[in-house]
Motif scaffolding. Structure first.
Motif, mmCIF file in Angstrom:
data_model
loop_
_atom_site.group_PDB
_atom_site.id
_atom_site.type_symbol
_atom_site.label_atom_id
_atom_site.label_comp_id
_atom_site.label_asym_id
_atom_site.label_seq_id
_atom_site.Cartn_x
_atom_site.Cartn_y
_atom_site.Cartn_z
ATOM 1 N N UNK A 208 52.884 -18.180 13.999
ATOM 2 C CA UNK A 208 52.006 -18.614 14.976
ATOM 3 C C UNK A 208 52.213 -19.959 16.445
ATOM 4 N N UNK A 209 52.087 -19.412 17.024
ATOM 5 C CA UNK A 209 52.004 -20.799 17.854
ATOM 6 C C UNK A 209 51.544 -21.842 18.446
ATOM 7 N N UNK A 210 51.995 -23.061 19.271
ATOM 8 C CA UNK A 210 51.005 -23.891 20.123
ATOM 9 C C UNK A 210 50.955 -25.174 18.822
ATOM 10 N N UNK A 211 51.776 -24.881 17.761
ATOM 11 C CA UNK A 211 51.315 -26.078 16.467
ATOM 12 C C UNK A 211 52.337 -26.909 16.674
ATOM 13 N N UNK A 236 46.369 -17.619 14.535
ATOM 14 C CA UNK A 236 46.072 -19.817 14.743
ATOM 15 C C UNK A 236 45.086 -19.451 13.696
ATOM 16 N N UNK A 237 43.983 -18.915 13.264
ATOM 17 C CA UNK A 237 43.235 -19.529 12.679
ATOM 18 C C UNK A 237 43.628 -19.540 11.323
ATOM 19 N N UNK A 238 44.268 -18.614 10.715
ATOM 20 C CA UNK A 238 44.557 -18.072 9.529
ATOM 21 C C UNK A 238 45.422 -19.436 9.341
ATOM 22 N N UNK A 239 46.541 -20.048 9.792
ATOM 23 C CA UNK A 239 47.401 -21.257 10.108
ATOM 24 C C UNK A 239 46.608 -22.576 9.733
ATOM 25 N N UNK A 240 45.195 -22.715 10.343
ATOM 26 C CA UNK A 240 44.616 -23.761 10.316
ATOM 27 C C UNK A 240 43.962 -23.833 8.512
#
Length: 305
Positions: A208-211, A236-240
């Motif tokens: 995921x990008x954006x972190x 992204x939701x899972x990555x958080x």
């Protein structure tokens, strides 16, 4: 150019969701031995992720050798204490743990820089010896050092990478960063040049990008004998997600079109290195094994049905 060999596999063969909810293992495949033998009949490569949580043992190395074909390859994930991650005290070798001050053991996590130097040295040496049987059998591909998000680009951290190589002189070490600073536009040339100078394979990632932990999906070969690509999913939701189960964070089923994006990149890597390892880390249910098979077919690899 001549294409080097490409090995495809997954980052675990023991994830609980794969065993309980996936459709990979045949009915009756109930034991650790049976599962590894079955997995190794379908893929030529696997990453051992359990060694991140608890250090490996020579006994397990011997069992892994015994249960897999002669040409099977294991990548070993480095123990958390060696990668500057917080480490659970109960995972430390019992005799070393018993020698630590009580106030240190009362903490929820241990950090290598706060432990006595001789304890850290002993952990390194035991880790090295535990996986030596795999190396001797020709089944050790690489030791994966996945660093934490706070391991940013700096002189001190580059010096630590040099120490890692010195600590494990017999083994191939691969490096995965989890902070964007290493591959930002202003630093990417410096990072790749440093890795090339020390013959350290960069672990290329799809994630995921954006972190702050996000690395761009570049494909760069920084060592002549090995390149590595790991797929972490794109949600992204899972990555958080904060979860005790790592599989929840990597819960992502790649579309074939998304995997296809990597085919020319992987082929390019394989033209620059002797061997390229491709690992699906989206080990939720049977997502990783299915995606690995799909990608293998796209790369014209002959994987058993």
């Amino acid at each position: 150019m001549t294409r080097g060999s490409i090995l495809v596999g997954t980052s675990s063969w023991t994830d609980p969701t794969l065993i309980k909810e996936g459709n990979f293992y045949p009915p009756g495949t109930k034991t650790a031995e049976a599962r590894l033998k079955f997995y190794a009949s379908k893929f030529p490569l696997v990453e051992v992720d359990s060694t991140y949580y608890f250090p490996p043992t020579e006994k397990n190395s011997a069992l892994w050798i015994e249960r897999t074909p002669k040409d099977f390859t294991f990548n070993i994930k480095a123990y958390s204490l060696l990668t500057k991650h917080p480490t659970k005290p109960q995972s430390l070798y019992g005799d070393l743990r018993d020698g630590l001050p009580a106030e240190m053991l009362e903490k929820r996590r241990l950090y290598a820089e706060r432990l006595p130097a001789d304890v850290v040295d002993e952990v390194w040496e035991r880790f090295r010896l535990a996986i030596y049987p795999l190396h001797s059998a020709g089944k050790l591909g690489a030791v994966l050092f996945q660093f934490p998000q706070y391991f940013t680009i700096s002189k001190a951290n580059k010096a630590y990478l040099e120490q890692v190589v010195e600590r494990l002189p017999d083994y191939r070490v691969a490096v995965e960063f989890r902070h964007k600073s290493w591959l930002e536009d202003r630093n990417v040339e410096e990072t790749l040049s440093f890795l090339e100078k020390h013959d350290l394979p960069l672990v290329c990632v799809d994630m995921p990008q954006g972190f702050d932990s996000s690395l761009p999906p570049i494909a760069a070969a920084t060592a002549k004998d090995l390149a590595m690509v790991r797929f972490h999913g794109r949600d992204p939701k899972a990555w958080r997600t904060k979860s005790e189960s790592a599989s929840e964070r990597f819960r992502y089923d790649y579309a074939k079109e998304e995997l296809q994006e990597w085919v020319p990149r992987i082929e390019e890597l394989s033209e620059e290195t002797r061997e390229t390892h491709v690992l699906m880390n989206n080990c939720y249910r049977d997502f990783a094994v299915r995606n690995a098979r799909d990608l293998g077919a796209m790369l014209d690899l002959e994987l058993p049905e």
